[in-house]
Design a protein around this motif. Structure first.
Motif, PDB file in Angstrom:
ATOM      1  N   MET A 203       0.812  -1.111   0.002  1.00  0.00           N
ATOM      2  CA  MET A 203      -0.051  -0.005  -0.053  1.00  0.00           C
ATOM      3  C   MET A 203       0.887   1.280   0.021  1.00  0.00           C
ATOM      4  O   MET A 203       0.593   2.012  -0.634  1.00  0.00           O
ATOM      5  N   ALA A 204       2.035   1.184   0.589  1.00  0.00           N
ATOM      6  CA  ALA A 204       3.095   2.261   0.632  1.00  0.00           C
ATOM      7  C   ALA A 204       3.540   2.679  -0.756  1.00  0.00           C
ATOM      8  O   ALA A 204       3.612   3.661  -0.962  1.00  0.00           O
ATOM      9  N   GLU A 205       3.828   1.455  -1.424  1.00  0.00           N
ATOM     10  CA  GLU A 205       4.244   1.469  -2.883  1.00  0.00           C
ATOM     11  C   GLU A 205       3.132   2.271  -3.860  1.00  0.00           C
ATOM     12  O   GLU A 205       3.550   3.025  -4.499  1.00  0.00           O
ATOM     13  N   LEU A 206       1.911   1.976  -3.609  1.00  0.00           N
ATOM     14  CA  LEU A 206       0.785   2.629  -4.342  1.00  0.00           C
ATOM     15  C   LEU A 206       0.828   4.022  -3.895  1.00  0.00           C
ATOM     16  O   LEU A 206       0.410   4.915  -4.782  1.00  0.00           O
ATOM     17  N   THR A 207       1.002   4.364  -2.554  1.00  0.00           N
ATOM     18  CA  THR A 207       1.057   5.838  -2.281  1.00  0.00           C
ATOM     19  C   THR A 207       2.118   6.502  -2.919  1.00  0.00           C
ATOM     20  O   THR A 207       1.992   7.682  -3.543  1.00  0.00           O
ATOM     21  N   ASP A 208       3.221   5.793  -2.955  1.00  0.00           N
ATOM     22  CA  ASP A 208       4.483   6.671  -3.735  1.00  0.00           C
ATOM     23  C   ASP A 208       4.119   6.677  -5.214  1.00  0.00           C
ATOM     24  O   ASP A 208       4.407   7.700  -5.801  1.00  0.00           O
TER      25      ASP A 208
END
Length: 479
Positions: A203-208
């Motif tokens: 999910m952090a990757e998607l946010t980035d």
């Protein structure tokens, strides 16, 4: 249809109200219990059901409804309006960037149909806007995900940007956007990896990726077959990414449709598209009012008209209308009509869009096998050019020859020719009915002077049509 079970249950609830000329508050309570059970069985979120029933009941027990001449119809209208409101009231379009490219980021769980939806969305943009989209393969985790997107890209004639599975998805997106700027692509559609909304790392990757791409739309792809779980998924992704819309896939599958009735109410985010079928053009705009009509068995003529406009050639449609008017519709036209209608989707789905047909008992188990259409085409292709133009030539010996040529039983050939003649007769009767209606409007039927003029004109037209038909037959026979 996804809402078939729900539609049947609601129709039963309304049938009890329709049978009563006067509706009491206890009748409304009984109907509300049935509607509540129908919604819960369709896997609609419990809180959504509770609020829905409360709102409908408050409006339905008012004196303006119970004392009206048609209380049952009034209550159905209230349910229809509230269904539409629950699903979002109006269709929501994609956001268009002030300058190219418009960036669309696709997210969702693995197996929801995200990559296929990327292809369907690209197809829609290419067909309707003559757009030049670039697809970015940012899923480096699922085996063969990049290869699948490349196959989809080839199918829809859209280029795919990929850097393999050893490069960080953030860098792939960064370089893909640079490529789109160089190529002047109108749209960029980013296919991200499927993941659980509780997977913090991914999910952090998607946010980035969101921060890098600055997407105009973030579309969450949800499998409608997951029922209430779809609402939890939508809530989780929305909290993390602030999605702009939802795409419901597999709405044509064995699903109870609760997700469509729950997502907007729970997340506040609209359902923008629905996927029904495997073909790349099987992605439709989600219209809440039309879906409410379909759920309540009122048909969906607007969607039917949209499909017809997309799939029917305008000149062919005009020619077909003229042939129906002149009663010169032949087997060549029959072939063209079958091709045009088959592009609109399964016949059973088309029939259910016609008001009054959705809950017709005769259509409950109606299914048209694509093989049946192929068999009918084979029968027509086995006819001579003259026989296609003039069905009156089809005597029994010719029918046996056609049966042998198409590898179909003679009985099937006879049945199809009979159905064709009946269809032609209906078209002719419709035309005559319109002429008779006109005759009455012109003043006194045959007794009025204008009525006689109209009848004389019709007779002249029929003679003219007969001459044209005989000339056409003669021309075909001479070849």
């Amino acid at each position: 249809m996804a809402f078939e079970g729900l539609s049947e249950r609601l129709q039963k609830a309304f049938a009890g109200l329709r049978r009563k000329g006067k509706v009491t508050e206890s009748d409304v309570s009984e109907a509300m219990r049935e509607i509540r059970l129908a919604l819960l069985e369709a896997d609609v979120n419990f809180k959504v059901v509770k609020d829905f029933i409360k709102t409908v009941r408050e409006q339905a027990v008012g004196s303006a409804v119970l004392d009206s001449l048609t209380p049952a119809q009034q209550i159905i209208k209230i349910v229809n309006d509230e269904l539409t409101k629950t699903m979002g009231e109006a269709a929501v379009p994609l956001v268009k960037a002030p300058k190219i490219p418009t960036v669309i980021m696709m997210v969702g769980l693995q197996g929801a149909g995200k990559t296929t939806t990327v292809g369907k969305l690209a197809t829609r943009l290419i067909q309707q806007e003559k757009a030049r989209p670039l697809l970015i393969a940012a899923d480096v985790y699922r085996p063969a995900a990049i290869e699948q997107l490349e196959v989809v890209g080839q199918q829809v004639n859209a280029p795919v940007f990929q850097l393999g599975t050893d490069v960080d998805p953030r860098e792939i997106v960064r370089q893909g956007l640079a490529q789109a700027a160089l190529q002047h692509n109108d749209y960029v559609i980013i296919d991200t990896a499927g993941r659980l909304q509780i997977d913090e790392k991914l999910m952090a990757e998607l946010t980035d990726i969101k921060a890098i791409a600055q997407p105009n739309d973030i579309l969450l792809v949800v499998d409608a077959m997951t029922g209430q779980a779809a609402t939890d998924v939508a809530t989780g992704f929305n909290e993390q990414l602030d999605i702009t819309g939802v795409v419901l896939t597999k709405l044509d599958g064995d699903t109870r449709g609760g997700a469509a009735l729950s997502i907007r109410a729970v997340t506040g985010k609209p359902i923008m598209f629905v996927g029904q079928g495997e073909k790349m053009d099987a992605l439709d705009v989600f219209y809440p009012d039309r879906m409410a009509n379909r759920i309540l068995g009122m048909g969906d003529m607007l969607t039917l008209i949209d499909k017809a406009q997309q799939n029917f050639d305008e000149k062919q449609a005009a020619d077909m209308a003229e042939k129906m008017r002149e009663n010169t519709f032949d087997f060549n036209d029959f072939l063209d009509q079958m091709d045009q209608v088959s592009k609109m989707g399964p016949m059973e789905d088309i029939m259910k869009m016609i008001p009054g047909m959705a809950n017709n008992p005769a259509l409950k188990n109606f299914k048209m096998d694509p093989k049946d259409i192929a068999h009918m085409k084979a029968i027509v292709y086995s006819m001579t050019p003259a026989e296609r133009v003039d069905p009156d030539l089809l005597n029994q010996s010719r029918r046996r020859r056609i049966a042998a040529g198409s590898a179909r039983p003679v009985q099937e050939v006879n049945r199809m020719i009979k159905q064709f003649n009946q269809s032609k007769q209906v078209m002719n009767q419709m035309y005559k009915g319109n002429m008779q209606g006109m005759e009455g409007l012109l003043g006194g039927g045959m007794k009025g002077r204008l009525g006689k003029m109209a009848m004389n004109q019709m007779v002249r037209q029929q003679k003219k049509n007969k001459k044209k038909r005989m000339k056409k037959i003669k021309h075909v026979k001479s070849k």
